[in-house]
Enzyme design. Structure first.
Site, PDB file in Angstrom:
ATOM      1  N   ASN A   9      -1.073   8.730   5.118  1.00 26.46           N
ATOM      2  CA  ASN A   9      -0.075   9.561   4.444  1.00 26.46           C
ATOM      3  C   ASN A   9      -0.607  10.995   4.426  1.00 26.46           C
ATOM      4  OD1 ASN A   9       1.744  10.802   2.740  1.00 26.46           O
ATOM      5  ND2 ASN A   9       1.066   9.735   0.890  1.00 26.46           N
ATOM      6  N   TRP A  10      -0.072  11.815   5.314  1.00 26.96           N
ATOM      7  CA  TRP A  10      -0.579  13.193   5.423  1.00 26.96           C
ATOM      8  C   TRP A  10      -0.143  14.058   4.241  1.00 26.96           C
ATOM      9  CZ3 TRP A  10       0.053  15.223  11.174  1.00 26.96           C
ATOM     10  CH2 TRP A  10      -0.739  14.448  12.017  1.00 26.96           C
ATOM     11  N   LYS A  11       0.820  13.584   3.470  1.00 31.57           N
ATOM     12  CA  LYS A  11       1.389  14.383   2.373  1.00 31.57           C
ATOM     13  C   LYS A  11       1.830  15.758   2.905  1.00 31.57           C
ATOM     14  CE  LYS A  11      -1.655  11.919  -0.735  1.00 31.57           C
ATOM     15  NZ  LYS A  11      -2.076  11.725  -2.097  1.00 31.57           N
ATOM     16  N   HIS A  97       6.318   6.554  -3.796  1.00 34.30           N
ATOM     17  CA  HIS A  97       4.941   7.042  -3.982  1.00 34.30           C
ATOM     18  C   HIS A  97       4.821   7.652  -5.378  1.00 34.30           C
ATOM     19  CE1 HIS A  97       1.265   9.344  -3.486  1.00 34.30           C
ATOM     20  NE2 HIS A  97       0.991   8.566  -2.461  1.00 34.30           N
ATOM     21  N   GLU A  99       3.444  10.209  -6.454  1.00 29.50           N
ATOM     22  CA  GLU A  99       3.694  11.660  -6.540  1.00 29.50           C
ATOM     23  C   GLU A  99       5.190  11.947  -6.586  1.00 29.50           C
ATOM     24  OE1 GLU A  99       1.273  12.674  -3.164  1.00 29.50           O
ATOM     25  OE2 GLU A  99      -0.511  12.102  -4.310  1.00 29.50           O
ATOM     26  N   GLU A 169      -0.862   0.907  -5.287  1.00 30.59           N
ATOM     27  CA  GLU A 169      -1.636   2.143  -5.403  1.00 30.59           C
ATOM     28  C   GLU A 169      -1.833   2.477  -6.882  1.00 30.59           C
ATOM     29  OE1 GLU A 169      -1.367   4.712  -1.657  1.00 30.59           O
ATOM     30  OE2 GLU A 169       0.301   5.272  -2.929  1.00 30.59           O
ATOM     31  N   SER A 215      -7.905   6.426  -2.835  1.00 33.01           N
ATOM     32  CA  SER A 215      -9.273   6.829  -2.476  1.00 33.01           C
ATOM     33  C   SER A 215      -9.969   5.808  -1.576  1.00 33.01           C
ATOM     34  CB  SER A 215     -10.111   7.092  -3.739  1.00 33.01           C
ATOM     35  OG  SER A 215      -9.557   8.177  -4.458  1.00 33.01           O
ATOM     36  N   GLY A 236      -4.553   8.427   2.048  1.00 34.14           N
ATOM     37  CA  GLY A 236      -4.156   9.824   1.914  1.00 34.14           C
ATOM     38  C   GLY A 236      -5.200  10.743   2.534  1.00 34.14           C
ATOM     39  N   GLY A 237      -6.072  11.279   1.693  1.00 26.15           N
ATOM     40  CA  GLY A 237      -7.057  12.279   2.135  1.00 26.15           C
ATOM     41  C   GLY A 237      -7.810  11.901   3.397  1.00 26.15           C
TER      42      GLY A 237
HETATM   43  C1  PEP Z   1      -1.888   8.162  -1.122  1.00 23.23           C
HETATM   44  O1  PEP Z   1      -1.492   9.308  -1.191  1.00 23.23           O
HETATM   45  O2  PEP Z   1      -1.092   7.251  -0.925  1.00 23.23           O
HETATM   46  C2  PEP Z   1      -3.319   7.925  -1.287  1.00 23.23           C
HETATM   47  C3  PEP Z   1      -3.729   6.680  -1.354  1.00 23.23           C
HETATM   48  O3  PEP Z   1      -4.121   9.024  -1.352  1.00 23.23           O
HETATM   49  P1  PEP Z   1      -5.734   9.038  -1.328  1.00 23.23           P
HETATM   50  O4  PEP Z   1      -6.176   8.094  -0.238  1.00 23.23           O
HETATM   51  O5  PEP Z   1      -6.101  10.453  -1.033  1.00 23.23           O
HETATM   52  O6  PEP Z   1      -6.195   8.580  -2.669  1.00 23.23           O
END
Ligand code: PEP
Length: 252
Positions: A9-11, A97, A99, A169, A215, A236-237
């Site tokens: 997920n590049w956001k 999600h 966010e 999540e 994470s 994500g990151g």
């Molecule tokens: C996400 O945005 O779905 C996510 C899991 O982010 P991160 O891996 O950065 O915690």
């Protein structure tokens, strides 16, 4: 169909050029990986979806969006429909999600509509659920996740639910560097599968892919993915660097 999946997920990150470079790097690393299990999925921002789908061939990562409009078409300025996503070759779409739930008031009512529209277009929804820290600390995490799953997904019939990917999540783990323990992830994934068993059937519950997100990185992915009910991750990151993302992809 239950499948091992690693979805990025590049956001809201990357310029067009940076996106093209990252996709190039991923494709180069994936050159030898002709296969669909595990399936790699890359969820880019809207403006890069067509570029991304054009760059992939049938053996390569599938492309996903990060949101879709809850309405079919028409006067919804600034929105993107499920049909538009399908028309540029998008095969997955993240919905619910945390966010979007937090900043854009995404709720079960709109998620029901988004699910139906995506499934009608043959796009696989990646449905996110998970509790915030206060809910876990108050020992309400199972109730919260059960409500999210029941309210958004349980209107689907047996054929439709098979085409949904669920991503657990825990919100306190997203972008915080604080990952759920392997036991916490397994426990919730098994719980979600048990909910599906009660509502649908044992066979259907075993067919559904449930990803962990929060994470997840190249260091902890192997342990998380080794759990019987964890079918991969939503990343994500760590999906923003080709090498890290590929290491996670190879963590089964
Ligand atoms: C996400 O945005 O779905 C996510 C899991 O982010 P991160 O891996 O950065 O915690």
């Amino acid at each position: 169909m239950r499948q091992k999946i690693v979805a990025g997920n590049w956001k809201m990150n990357k310029s067009f050029q940076e996106a093209e470079d990252l996709l190039d790097e991923i494709l180069e690393i994936m050159e030898e990986e002709k296969g669909e299990n595990p399936q790699m999925v890359i969820c880019t921002p809207f403006p890069y979806l067509e570029l991304a789908t054009d760059m992939m061939d049938e053996f390569h990562p599938k492309i996903g969006a990060q949101n879709v409009c809850e309405f079919e078409n028409g006067a919804y300025t600034g929105e993107i429909s499920a049909n538009m996503l399908n028309s540029v070759g998008v095969e997955y779409c993240i919905i619910g999600h945390s966010e979007r739930r937090k900043y854009y008031a995404e709720n079960s009512g709109s998620l029901v509509k988004k699910l139906d529209l995506l499934l009608n277009e043959g796009i696989t929804p990646i449905f996110c659920c998970g509790e915030v820290l206060e809910e876990r600390e108050a020992d309400k995490h199972f109730d919260i996740v059960r409500a999210q799953v029941e309210e958004a997904l349980f209107h689907l019939n047996s054929d439709e639910i098979r085409n949904v990917v669920i991503a657990y999540e825990p919100v306190w783990a997203i972008g915080t560097g604080k990952t759920a323990t392997s036991a916490q992830a397994q426990e919730m994934h098994a719980y979600i599968r048990a909910l599906l068993n009660v509502k649908y059937s044992k066979d259907i519950s075993e067919e559904i892919t449930i990803l962990y997100g929060g994470s997840c990185n190249a260091k902890n992915a192997r342990e998380l993915f080794s759990n019987p009910d964890v079918d991969g991750g939503l990343i994500g990151g760590a999906s923003l660097k080709a090498e890290d993302f590929f290491k996670i992809y190879k963590s089964f």
